[in-house]
Design a protein around this motif. Structure first.
Motif, PDB file in Angstrom:
ATOM      1  N   ALA A  39       0.830  -1.208   0.000  1.00  0.00           N
ATOM      2  CA  ALA A  39       0.000   0.000   0.000  1.00  0.00           C
ATOM      3  C   ALA A  39       0.861   1.253   0.000  1.00  0.00           C
ATOM      4  CB  ALA A  39      -0.938   0.000   1.208  1.00  0.00           C
ATOM      5  N   ARG A  40       1.970   1.233   0.749  1.00  0.00           N
ATOM      6  CA  ARG A  40       2.869   2.392   0.780  1.00  0.00           C
ATOM      7  C   ARG A  40       3.576   2.582  -0.566  1.00  0.00           C
ATOM      8  NH1 ARG A  40       2.638   6.657   3.543  1.00  0.00           N
ATOM      9  NH2 ARG A  40       4.784   6.855   4.275  1.00  0.00           N
ATOM     10  N   VAL A  41       3.929   1.475  -1.225  1.00  0.00           N
ATOM     11  CA  VAL A  41       4.508   1.577  -2.567  1.00  0.00           C
ATOM     12  C   VAL A  41       3.519   2.241  -3.514  1.00  0.00           C
ATOM     13  CG1 VAL A  41       5.227   0.225  -4.582  1.00  0.00           C
ATOM     14  CG2 VAL A  41       6.105  -0.359  -2.312  1.00  0.00           C
ATOM     15  N   ALA A  42       2.259   1.802  -3.466  1.00  0.00           N
ATOM     16  CA  ALA A  42       1.230   2.396  -4.336  1.00  0.00           C
ATOM     17  C   ALA A  42       1.006   3.864  -3.996  1.00  0.00           C
ATOM     18  CB  ALA A  42      -0.073   1.601  -4.199  1.00  0.00           C
ATOM     19  N   GLN A  43       1.024   4.212  -2.701  1.00  0.00           N
ATOM     20  CA  GLN A  43       0.895   5.623  -2.320  1.00  0.00           C
ATOM     21  C   GLN A  43       2.056   6.445  -2.877  1.00  0.00           C
ATOM     22  OE1 GLN A  43       0.505   5.579   2.028  1.00  0.00           O
ATOM     23  NE2 GLN A  43      -1.597   6.305   1.799  1.00  0.00           N
ATOM     24  N   GLY A  44       3.267   5.891  -2.817  1.00  0.00           N
ATOM     25  CA  GLY A  44       4.423   6.605  -3.350  1.00  0.00           C
ATOM     26  C   GLY A  44       4.337   6.816  -4.850  1.00  0.00           C
ATOM     27  N   LEU A  45       3.904   5.784  -5.587  1.00  0.00           N
ATOM     28  CA  LEU A  45       3.740   5.923  -7.036  1.00  0.00           C
ATOM     29  C   LEU A  45       2.658   6.950  -7.369  1.00  0.00           C
ATOM     30  CD1 LEU A  45       3.959   2.170  -8.109  1.00  0.00           C
ATOM     31  CD2 LEU A  45       5.675   3.951  -8.522  1.00  0.00           C
ATOM     32  N   ALA A  46       1.564   6.932  -6.605  1.00  0.00           N
ATOM     33  CA  ALA A  46       0.494   7.906  -6.827  1.00  0.00           C
ATOM     34  C   ALA A  46       0.995   9.325  -6.573  1.00  0.00           C
ATOM     35  CB  ALA A  46      -0.693   7.587  -5.917  1.00  0.00           C
ATOM     36  N   THR A  47       1.796   9.503  -5.539  1.00  0.00           N
ATOM     37  CA  THR A  47       2.350  10.823  -5.231  1.00  0.00           C
ATOM     38  C   THR A  47       3.306  11.276  -6.323  1.00  0.00           C
ATOM     39  OG1 THR A  47       2.142  10.425  -2.853  1.00  0.00           O
ATOM     40  CG2 THR A  47       3.690  12.129  -3.531  1.00  0.00           C
ATOM     41  N   ALA A  48       4.141  10.351  -6.827  1.00  0.00           N
ATOM     42  CA  ALA A  48       5.085  10.682  -7.895  1.00  0.00           C
ATOM     43  C   ALA A  48       4.370  11.128  -9.162  1.00  0.00           C
ATOM     44  CB  ALA A  48       5.971   9.477  -8.200  1.00  0.00           C
ATOM     45  N   ALA A  49       3.175  10.614  -9.413  1.00  0.00           N
ATOM     46  CA  ALA A  49       2.413  10.997 -10.599  1.00  0.00           C
ATOM     47  C   ALA A  49       1.582  12.247 -10.367  1.00  0.00           C
ATOM     48  CB  ALA A  49       1.507   9.839 -11.032  1.00  0.00           C
ATOM     49  N   ALA A  50       0.941  12.338  -9.202  1.00  0.00           N
ATOM     50  CA  ALA A  50      -0.001  13.439  -8.946  1.00  0.00           C
ATOM     51  C   ALA A  50       0.700  14.765  -8.706  1.00  0.00           C
ATOM     52  CB  ALA A  50      -0.878  13.097  -7.740  1.00  0.00           C
ATOM     53  N   THR A  51       1.877  14.766  -8.061  1.00  0.00           N
ATOM     54  CA  THR A  51       2.521  16.035  -7.707  1.00  0.00           C
ATOM     55  C   THR A  51       2.948  16.836  -8.932  1.00  0.00           C
ATOM     56  OG1 THR A  51       3.254  15.085  -5.604  1.00  0.00           O
ATOM     57  CG2 THR A  51       4.344  17.096  -6.332  1.00  0.00           C
ATOM     58  N   PRO A  52       3.726  16.272  -9.882  1.00  0.00           N
ATOM     59  CA  PRO A  52       4.070  17.079 -11.060  1.00  0.00           C
ATOM     60  C   PRO A  52       2.868  17.385 -11.945  1.00  0.00           C
ATOM     61  CG  PRO A  52       4.867  14.829 -11.321  1.00  0.00           C
ATOM     62  CD  PRO A  52       4.395  14.960  -9.910  1.00  0.00           C
TER      63      PRO A  52
ATOM     64  N   GLN B 192       6.066  22.827 -19.473  1.00  0.00           N
ATOM     65  CA  GLN B 192       5.698  22.988 -18.070  1.00  0.00           C
ATOM     66  C   GLN B 192       5.652  21.649 -17.332  1.00  0.00           C
ATOM     67  OE1 GLN B 192       5.316  25.642 -16.000  1.00  0.00           O
ATOM     68  NE2 GLN B 192       6.160  26.826 -17.710  1.00  0.00           N
ATOM     69  N   GLY B 193       5.297  20.558 -18.043  1.00  0.00           N
ATOM     70  CA  GLY B 193       5.332  19.247 -17.403  1.00  0.00           C
ATOM     71  C   GLY B 193       6.747  18.884 -16.989  1.00  0.00           C
ATOM     72  N   LEU B 194       7.722  19.192 -17.866  1.00  0.00           N
ATOM     73  CA  LEU B 194       9.120  18.954 -17.537  1.00  0.00           C
ATOM     74  C   LEU B 194       9.560  19.840 -16.381  1.00  0.00           C
ATOM     75  CD1 LEU B 194      12.013  17.949 -18.003  1.00  0.00           C
ATOM     76  CD2 LEU B 194      12.214  19.661 -19.825  1.00  0.00           C
ATOM     77  N   ALA B 195       9.207  21.140 -16.463  1.00  0.00           N
ATOM     78  CA  ALA B 195       9.638  22.082 -15.419  1.00  0.00           C
ATOM     79  C   ALA B 195       9.072  21.694 -14.061  1.00  0.00           C
ATOM     80  CB  ALA B 195       9.201  23.497 -15.792  1.00  0.00           C
ATOM     81  N   THR B 196       7.787  21.369 -14.025  1.00  0.00           N
ATOM     82  CA  THR B 196       7.185  21.012 -12.741  1.00  0.00           C
ATOM     83  C   THR B 196       7.635  19.625 -12.284  1.00  0.00           C
ATOM     84  OG1 THR B 196       5.198  20.249 -13.906  1.00  0.00           O
ATOM     85  CG2 THR B 196       5.177  22.490 -13.038  1.00  0.00           C
ATOM     86  N   GLY B 197       7.957  18.732 -13.251  1.00  0.00           N
ATOM     87  CA  GLY B 197       8.521  17.439 -12.871  1.00  0.00           C
ATOM     88  C   GLY B 197       9.869  17.601 -12.191  1.00  0.00           C
ATOM     89  N   LEU B 198      10.717  18.479 -12.749  1.00  0.00           N
ATOM     90  CA  LEU B 198      12.010  18.757 -12.125  1.00  0.00           C
ATOM     91  C   LEU B 198      11.827  19.392 -10.750  1.00  0.00           C
ATOM     92  CD1 LEU B 198      13.945  20.140 -15.228  1.00  0.00           C
ATOM     93  CD2 LEU B 198      14.471  18.032 -13.995  1.00  0.00           C
ATOM     94  N   ALA B 199      10.887  20.353 -10.650  1.00  0.00           N
ATOM     95  CA  ALA B 199      10.648  21.011  -9.365  1.00  0.00           C
ATOM     96  C   ALA B 199      10.120  20.016  -8.333  1.00  0.00           C
ATOM     97  CB  ALA B 199       9.669  22.171  -9.547  1.00  0.00           C
ATOM     98  N   SER B 200       9.202  19.153  -8.760  1.00  0.00           N
ATOM     99  CA  SER B 200       8.664  18.138  -7.845  1.00  0.00           C
ATOM    100  C   SER B 200       9.748  17.161  -7.417  1.00  0.00           C
ATOM    101  CB  SER B 200       7.520  17.371  -8.513  1.00  0.00           C
ATOM    102  OG  SER B 200       6.482  18.243  -8.878  1.00  0.00           O
TER     103      SER B 200
END
Length: 474
Positions: free
Chosen positions: A119-132, A405-413
């Motif tokens: 569940a924590r792995v899935a939460q981490g993947l969701a965070t990695a996708a949702a934040t940028p 902007q996807g790249l820029a916000t991905g780098l910032a995230s």
């Protein structure tokens, strides 16, 4: 000194445009989601002992509750930022929030350690996708200038406050209800955002449809995973431990491979000319330092409050409410200061304020009288840190077209999440080396003081970087 592209001047602008009703709703939906994602980074820290007792985690296995999340959240951010560019940021944002809700429900109901870790792995993947994706939707929904600066200021304030609120909320929920509510609280929030977002957020993607640079994506993702894994092992076992060295060296080697791949790729994951922009390169380094220093300071002060002053976990968590207020105040203040001066002024001024507030903590003693020093210092440090974070977000995403902007916000995230992940292991290793295996109240105070001195020096290095490389030319 290197000549750099000046940051956009904002002094003397016409009256700032106002938020329309629709934009207010868009902002509210995105901010609620980003706040929830930030809370997840810290909400389980206080609950770890209770989880271990309830589910039967071994002492060594307990740290994987945090590490499994951090590895995925930091390692896959840049990859999912580009996937959002390809598949549509709104689609990725909604899909990742749905995954977060399901993973949180699974974690809250988990009957075994294995299911909770998954569940924590899935939460981490969701965070990695949702934040940028969320940040890209924010920057493309608001035009560059005062409105975007205001939106990024509020976003930064709530994200930093979310990290602090997670520590407080985790203690309250664990003490009053159960550690399971640290997972379950995400479910209604994710559901509310999923119901509201489709109607108010427009799809965002580049006009062209670039191909996915798979070799670049694999090398950077595995490289970041190696670095983050090495840092977490260094924090637990020390910098010379074989697992720490293996992770760090393998991660560094893969990042070198990534650089070589990007030089030759026809459509690179991260075009090197973007990384060579001073605002992108130096802005992201400042963001990394900002998150390394303030989030790790929470860890250091938690040690001090519990091991030196004898506070309970709940009392220690509640003490950080003052820091949360400081970050919110800084987030509200930052766009106004940027509009009146410049982004570089905010980066330098905020960094100097955070440096001074952190250095004051070197005077803490072994009695509760030091709370009279700690509370105002953490408030002012929170204000300064948030000025730097908003300045970093504006700097790192300014001057780039919407299709980047996807790249820029991905780098910032990525800078943000790696900073959050690596700060605590670094400071933990410093404390461990300073106390030399002696875990008395006085020894912990000494170790924390040494680490706080390093923390203040890192903040000051960020001030020097901003002054040397990001000052607007006359």
């Amino acid at each position: 000194m290197t000549t750099t592209t000046p940051l956009p001047a904002t002094t003397g602008q016409a009256p700032s445009p106002q938020l329309t009703g629709r934009l207010r709703v868009v902002l509210a939906v995105l901010l609620v989601a980003q706040f929830m994602l930030a809370v997840d980074f810290s909400i389980l820290n206080v609950a770890l002992p209770a989880i271990g007792d309830d589910l039967g985690f071994s002492l060594g296995g307990l740290q994987w509750i945090a590490t499994a999340f951090a590895l995925c959240a930091a390692g896959f951010t840049l990859f999912f930022g580009r996937i959002g560019d390809l598949a549509g940021r709104k689609r990725i944002f909604l899909g990742s929030l749905a995954l977060l809700g399901v993973a949180s429900l699974a974690g809250g109901l988990a009957p075994t350690p294995e299911i909770l870790i998954l569940a924590r792995v899935a939460q981490g993947l969701a965070t990695a996708a949702a934040t940028p994706a969320g940040l890209a939707l924010l920057t493309t929904s608001f035009p560059e200038g005062p409105l975007r600066q205001k939106a990024l200021g509020l976003n930064g304030a709530l994200m930093s406050a979310g990290f602090t609120a997670g520590a407080v909320l985790g203690g309250v929920l664990t003490d009053l209800l159960s550690w399971r509510w640290a997972f379950l609280i995400n479910v209604p929030v994710a559901l509310a955002v999923l119901l509201a977002a489709p109607a108010v957020i427009a799809e965002s993607r580049p006009a062209g449809r670039p191909r996915l640079d798979l070799p670049g994506a694999l090398s950077v993702t595995l490289g970041l995973l190696g670095i983050v894994y090495g840092l977490t092992q260094a924090g637990e076992h020390g910098w010379t431990h074989p697992l720490a060295l293996t992770g760090l060296l393998a991660g560094a080697a893969l990042l070198v491979v990534f650089h070589r791949v990007e030089r030759r790729a026809a459509q690179p994951l991260v075009p090197l000319h973007v990384l060579r922009r001073p605002t992108v390169a130096w802005g992201n380094l400042l963001g990394l330092l900002a998150f390394v220093t303030e989030t790790s300071l929470v860890y250091l002060l938690t040690l001090y409050l519990q091991k030196t002053l004898g506070f309970s976990a709940l009392a220690a968590g509640l003490s950080f409410g003052v820091l949360g207020l400081g970050t919110v105040a800084g987030g509200l203040l930052a766009p106004k200061v940027i509009a009146r001066t410049s982004t570089a002024t905010v980066l330098i001024g905020g960094g100097l304020l955070q440096t001074a507030a952190t250095a004051v903590l070197l005077l803490m003693g072994g009695t509760s009288a030091s709370m009279g020093l700690l509370l105002p210092a953490t408030f002012l440090g929170g204000v300064g840190n948030m000025l730097v974070i908003v300045g970093f977000m504006v700097t790192a995403t300014t001057g780039l077209p919407d299709h980047q902007q996807g790249l820029a916000t991905g780098l910032a995230s990525m800078s943000q999440q790696i900073g959050i992940t690596m700060g605590t292991p670094i400071m933990s290793a410093i404390v461990t080396a300073a106390i030399g295996g002696v875990v008395t109240a006085g020894a912990v105070l000494h170790g924390v003081t040494v680490a706080i001195a390093v923390n203040a020096a890192l903040v000051l290095s960020g001030v020097l970087i901003a002054a040397l490389f990001l000052r607007p030319r006359a």
